[in-house]
Design an enzyme around this catalytic site. Structure first.
Site, PDB file in Angstrom:
ATOM      1  N   ASP A   1       7.955  -5.235 -86.835  1.00  0.00           N
ATOM      2  CA  ASP A   1       6.862  -4.588 -86.102  1.00  0.00           C
ATOM      3  C   ASP A   1       5.494  -4.800 -86.738  1.00  0.00           C
ATOM      4  O   ASP A   1       4.609  -3.961 -86.638  1.00  0.00           O
ATOM      5  CB  ASP A   1       7.129  -3.062 -85.957  1.00  0.00           C
ATOM      6  CG  ASP A   1       8.452  -2.797 -85.270  1.00  0.00           C
ATOM      7  OD1 ASP A   1       8.838  -3.602 -84.414  1.00  0.00           O
ATOM      8  OD2 ASP A   1       9.097  -1.784 -85.600  1.00  0.00           O
TER       9      ASP A   1
ATOM     10  N   LYS B   1       3.879  -9.338 -84.600  1.00  0.00           N
ATOM     11  CA  LYS B   1       4.200 -10.759 -84.352  1.00  0.00           C
ATOM     12  C   LYS B   1       3.865 -11.175 -82.923  1.00  0.00           C
ATOM     13  O   LYS B   1       3.273 -12.233 -82.690  1.00  0.00           O
ATOM     14  CB  LYS B   1       5.695 -11.022 -84.631  1.00  0.00           C
ATOM     15  CG  LYS B   1       6.095 -10.759 -86.079  1.00  0.00           C
ATOM     16  CD  LYS B   1       7.584 -10.918 -86.300  1.00  0.00           C
ATOM     17  CE  LYS B   1       8.425  -9.845 -85.668  1.00  0.00           C
ATOM     18  NZ  LYS B   1       8.266  -8.501 -86.238  1.00  0.00           N
TER      19      LYS B   1
ATOM     20  N   GLY C   1      11.156  -5.964 -80.328  1.00  0.00           N
ATOM     21  CA  GLY C   1      10.222  -5.532 -79.293  1.00  0.00           C
ATOM     22  C   GLY C   1       8.864  -6.059 -79.704  1.00  0.00           C
ATOM     23  O   GLY C   1       8.293  -5.595 -80.686  1.00  0.00           O
ATOM     24  N   HIS C   2       8.383  -7.085 -79.018  1.00  0.00           N
ATOM     25  CA  HIS C   2       7.114  -7.722 -79.372  1.00  0.00           C
ATOM     26  C   HIS C   2       6.074  -7.358 -78.315  1.00  0.00           C
ATOM     27  O   HIS C   2       6.239  -7.693 -77.142  1.00  0.00           O
ATOM     28  CB  HIS C   2       7.294  -9.244 -79.474  1.00  0.00           C
ATOM     29  CG  HIS C   2       8.208  -9.648 -80.599  1.00  0.00           C
ATOM     30  ND1 HIS C   2       8.514 -10.948 -80.900  1.00  0.00           N
ATOM     31  CD2 HIS C   2       8.870  -8.897 -81.522  1.00  0.00           C
ATOM     32  CE1 HIS C   2       9.330 -10.976 -81.944  1.00  0.00           C
ATOM     33  NE2 HIS C   2       9.562  -9.755 -82.333  1.00  0.00           N
TER      34      HIS C   2
ATOM     35  N   GLN D   1      12.135  -9.363 -86.183  1.00  0.00           N
ATOM     36  CA  GLN D   1      12.344  -8.484 -87.337  1.00  0.00           C
ATOM     37  C   GLN D   1      11.399  -8.880 -88.480  1.00  0.00           C
ATOM     38  O   GLN D   1      10.321  -9.370 -88.208  1.00  0.00           O
ATOM     39  CB  GLN D   1      13.818  -8.508 -87.800  1.00  0.00           C
ATOM     40  CG  GLN D   1      14.781  -7.843 -86.810  1.00  0.00           C
ATOM     41  CD  GLN D   1      15.170  -8.717 -85.645  1.00  0.00           C
ATOM     42  OE1 GLN D   1      15.648  -9.814 -85.825  1.00  0.00           O
ATOM     43  NE2 GLN D   1      14.988  -8.223 -84.434  1.00  0.00           N
TER      44      GLN D   1
HETATM   45  P1  GDP Z   1       6.194  -6.992 -83.455  1.00  0.00           P
HETATM   46  O1  GDP Z   1       7.599  -6.533 -83.267  1.00  0.00           O
HETATM   47  O2  GDP Z   1       5.964  -7.579 -84.810  1.00  0.00           O
HETATM   48  O3  GDP Z   1       5.719  -7.902 -82.354  1.00  0.00           O
HETATM   49  O4  GDP Z   1       5.284  -5.679 -83.394  1.00  0.00           O
HETATM   50  P2  GDP Z   1       5.415  -4.477 -82.333  1.00  0.00           P
HETATM   51  O5  GDP Z   1       4.895  -4.922 -81.034  1.00  0.00           O
HETATM   52  O6  GDP Z   1       6.785  -3.885 -82.368  1.00  0.00           O
HETATM   53  O7  GDP Z   1       4.494  -3.393 -83.025  1.00  0.00           O
HETATM   54  C1  GDP Z   1       3.144  -3.630 -83.290  1.00  0.00           C
HETATM   55  C2  GDP Z   1       2.329  -2.584 -82.533  1.00  0.00           C
HETATM   56  O8  GDP Z   1       1.020  -2.574 -83.031  1.00  0.00           O
HETATM   57  C3  GDP Z   1       2.198  -2.894 -81.056  1.00  0.00           C
HETATM   58  O9  GDP Z   1       2.065  -1.683 -80.354  1.00  0.00           O
HETATM   59  C4  GDP Z   1       0.899  -3.694 -80.984  1.00  0.00           C
HETATM   60  O10 GDP Z   1       0.274  -3.604 -79.719  1.00  0.00           O
HETATM   61  C5  GDP Z   1       0.094  -3.001 -82.023  1.00  0.00           C
HETATM   62  N1  GDP Z   1      -0.874  -3.832 -82.761  1.00  0.00           N
HETATM   63  C6  GDP Z   1      -0.795  -5.135 -83.130  1.00  0.00           C
HETATM   64  N2  GDP Z   1      -1.853  -5.478 -83.894  1.00  0.00           N
HETATM   65  C7  GDP Z   1      -2.611  -4.359 -83.996  1.00  0.00           C
HETATM   66  C8  GDP Z   1      -3.822  -4.059 -84.691  1.00  0.00           C
HETATM   67  O11 GDP Z   1      -4.423  -4.878 -85.377  1.00  0.00           O
HETATM   68  N3  GDP Z   1      -4.301  -2.768 -84.577  1.00  0.00           N
HETATM   69  C9  GDP Z   1      -3.657  -1.818 -83.853  1.00  0.00           C
HETATM   70  N4  GDP Z   1      -4.193  -0.601 -83.800  1.00  0.00           N
HETATM   71  N5  GDP Z   1      -2.519  -2.075 -83.199  1.00  0.00           N
HETATM   72  C10 GDP Z   1      -1.991  -3.321 -83.285  1.00  0.00           C
HETATM   73  P1  IMO Z   2      10.819  -6.687 -84.255  1.00  0.00           P
HETATM   74  O1  IMO Z   2      11.116  -8.122 -83.930  1.00  0.00           O
HETATM   75  C1  IMO Z   2      11.841  -3.182 -86.636  1.00  0.00           C
HETATM   76  C2  IMO Z   2      16.083  -2.628 -87.607  1.00  0.00           C
HETATM   77  C3  IMO Z   2      16.801  -1.439 -87.002  1.00  0.00           C
HETATM   78  C4  IMO Z   2      17.818  -1.151 -88.085  1.00  0.00           C
HETATM   79  C5  IMO Z   2      18.183  -2.537 -88.581  1.00  0.00           C
HETATM   80  C6  IMO Z   2      19.453  -3.115 -87.951  1.00  0.00           C
HETATM   81  O2  IMO Z   2      10.290  -5.904 -83.116  1.00  0.00           O
HETATM   82  O3  IMO Z   2       9.998  -6.579 -85.492  1.00  0.00           O
HETATM   83  P2  IMO Z   2      20.067  -4.080 -85.559  1.00  0.00           P
HETATM   84  O4  IMO Z   2      19.916  -3.506 -84.190  1.00  0.00           O
HETATM   85  O5  IMO Z   2      19.360  -5.367 -85.778  1.00  0.00           O
HETATM   86  O6  IMO Z   2      21.503  -4.157 -85.991  1.00  0.00           O
HETATM   87  O7  IMO Z   2      19.393  -2.993 -86.545  1.00  0.00           O
HETATM   88  O8  IMO Z   2      17.097  -3.373 -88.263  1.00  0.00           O
HETATM   89  N1  IMO Z   2      15.409  -3.526 -86.644  1.00  0.00           N
HETATM   90  C7  IMO Z   2      14.090  -3.588 -86.469  1.00  0.00           C
HETATM   91  N2  IMO Z   2      13.092  -2.843 -87.008  1.00  0.00           N
HETATM   92  N3  IMO Z   2      11.545  -4.194 -85.788  1.00  0.00           N
HETATM   93  C8  IMO Z   2      12.534  -4.953 -85.259  1.00  0.00           C
HETATM   94  O9  IMO Z   2      12.276  -6.063 -84.539  1.00  0.00           O
HETATM   95  C9  IMO Z   2      13.872  -4.645 -85.560  1.00  0.00           C
HETATM   96  N4  IMO Z   2      15.066  -5.151 -85.204  1.00  0.00           N
HETATM   97  C10 IMO Z   2      16.000  -4.469 -85.883  1.00  0.00           C
HETATM   98  O10 IMO Z   2      15.925  -0.371 -86.770  1.00  0.00           O
HETATM   99  O11 IMO Z   2      17.189  -0.476 -89.143  1.00  0.00           O
HETATM  100 MG    MG Z   3       8.630  -4.792 -82.732  1.00  0.00          MG
END
Ligand code: GDP
Ligand code: IMO
Ligand code: MG
Length: 425
Positions: free
Chosen positions: A13, A16, A40-41, A225
């Protein structure tokens, strides 16, 4: 030509999805190489927000092809939901032809999810905190040489193969967990989704990627991840079931190590983790709560509150070493605005010693963080577009991180929108 790789350096998270979207314009192919719908991207632009689980984050640029690589595990039901949602929003990927799927990618069956849930339930308080998407059991069937692959869906005996694996799973559920499996609804949805997937171009991803390279086209591999969730090098057993590191891009797409170009490592200006397991810099206090609130730190896939803490330099250095990171991206710097003081963990106190690396037994022996105090900045960053608008105290935080990590911070993200991105170098 070489494949650039973008991957997370923390526990996932890091942002990415947003950064892949920002970079996509410059690439001909975006390829997801591991993980599945546990990811979840999130992408935001023009007032719209999309969360992608299986689909690569390059789909919003017409000249960029997107590949779900062989290293990914695919839940057809989730993939169909993603495709349907995108179609409703005016992005019909089937019509556009900008998504292809690797034939060697493995399939998540409804019973894989039941096994995931049953295993977690049995572990009680010691559970991994999995996303319950069936990731672990699917990779277990892959390495156990039982799995079903995307290419299998076109075989005349696909249903027989499916049934054989399902029978194995139902007897495991019964004998290991005393559960009688009921998944008729999900099974119907699974086969409906399979019909949709059949309409997409199913490819030998290793051929596609290597042909692109031969033709001089630009390829970006998108990780899911983060490094600290890597099956080999993460905080085992509190990890996911794939290699989230650069090596995973090689096996997850069929590219040779000498074809890796830039490795773009992404991290938050602080740190989060969702699920169980060690998190040395975790803040279980009001500051942690504030970071969660201001940073909207709730899982994009499961909605669970993310655990929050300060940036962890030993963990980041470890991640940079494992991945061969050549460029850094720092996200969510805007979330720290208004904190009078921020902190960076420089070392751990571990078994009476001070260490600056990630020990083997991080899950069983406490690594107490040694924190360095850093002046915070008050300015709102979300509207800045020019380098000379970066507050001096944020600039010194960046300078400090670059000196410690020995890799340039090339991009700075100051908000969730595509436009809220600065190129520093
Ligand atoms: P990912 O899994 O690495 O793609 O990241 P996620 O989407 O799960 O979580 C990142 C969260 O932070 C999302 O809600 C993005 O919209 C948000 N986000 C990304 N970059 C920034 C930033 O620079 N500032 C803020 N406030 N939010 C951001
Ligand atoms: P993105 O791509 C954050 C975590 C789960 C759990 C562990 C194992 O959005 O960054 P799993 O379902 O893979 O067997 O869970 O890994 N986990 C993540 N945490 N971002 C993710 O993906 C994750 N995908 C799995 O919360 O701790
Ligand atoms: Mg994510």
């Amino acid at each position: 030509m070489a494949v650039d790789v973008l991957l997370g350096l923390q526990w996932g998270d890091e942002g990415k999805g947003k950064i892949v979207d920002v970079l996509s314009k410059g690439y001909d192919l975006i390829a997801r190489f591991q993980g599945g719908p546990n990811a979840g991207h999130t992408l935001e632009f023009e007032g719209k927000k999309f969360v992608l689980n299986t689909i690569p984050s390059g789909i919003f640029f017409d000249n960029t092809l997107n590949l779900i690589g062989n290293g990914v595990v695919i839940d057809p039901i989730t993939l169909k939901k993603e495709l349907d949602k995108l179609k409703d929003a005016g992005h019909d990927l089937l019509a556009k032809g900008n998504l292809v799927i690797g034939k060697k990618a493995h399939l998540i069956l409804p019973t894989h999810q039941l096994l995931d849930a049953a295993s977690e339930k049995k572990m009680g308080d010691g559970k991994i905190g999995s996303t319950l998407k069936g990731i672990g059991p699917t990779y277990m069937d892959k390495t156990g040489r039982n799995g079903l692959r995307i290419g299998d869906i076109t075989l005349p005996n696909f249903k027989e193969k499916y049934q054989k694996l399902v029978d194995k799973h139902t007897s495991m559920l019964q004998s290991l967990y005393g559960e009688v499996a009921d998944f008729s609804e999900r099974e119907a949805a699974f086969f409906e989704a399979i019909e949709l997937i059949k309409k997409f171009e199913l490819v030998d991803s290793e051929q596609l990627v290597n042909n692109y390279l031969k033709e001089g086209k630009k390829v970006l591999a998108e990780g899911a991840q983060g490094t600290m969730l890597d099956i080999d090098f993460g905080s085992y057993p509190f990890v996911t079931s794939s290699n989230t590191t650069t090596a995973g891009a090689c096996t997850g797409l069929g590219i040779a190590p000498n074809k890796i170009g830039d490795v773009i490592g992404i991290f938050k200006a602080y740190c989060t983790r969702v699920g169980g397991g060690p998190f040395p810099t975790e803040l279980n206090d009001q500051t942690g709560e504030e970071l969660r609130k201001i940073g909207h730190e709730f899982g994009a896939t499961t909605g669970r509150p993310r655990r929050t803490g300060w940036i962890d330099l030993p963990a980041l250095k470890y991640a940079i070493m494992l991945n061969g990171v050549t460029q850094l991206v720092m996200t969510k710097a805007d979330v720290l605005s208004g904190f009078d003081k921020i902190y960076a963990c420089t070392h751990y106190n571990y078994q009476g010693e001070t260490i600056d690396y990630m020990p083997y037994d991080i899950c069983s022996v406490e690594a107490e963080p040694v924190l360095k105090e850093i002046d915070g900045w008050n300015e709102d960053l979300t509207g800045i577009t020019e380098l000379n608008e970066i507050p001096a105290k944020l600039q010194s935080y960046i300078d400090y991180l670059e000196a410690e990590l020995e890799v340039p911070v090339k991009y700075l993200s100051v908000g969730p929108d595509r436009k809220q991105t600065l190129v520093l170098h």
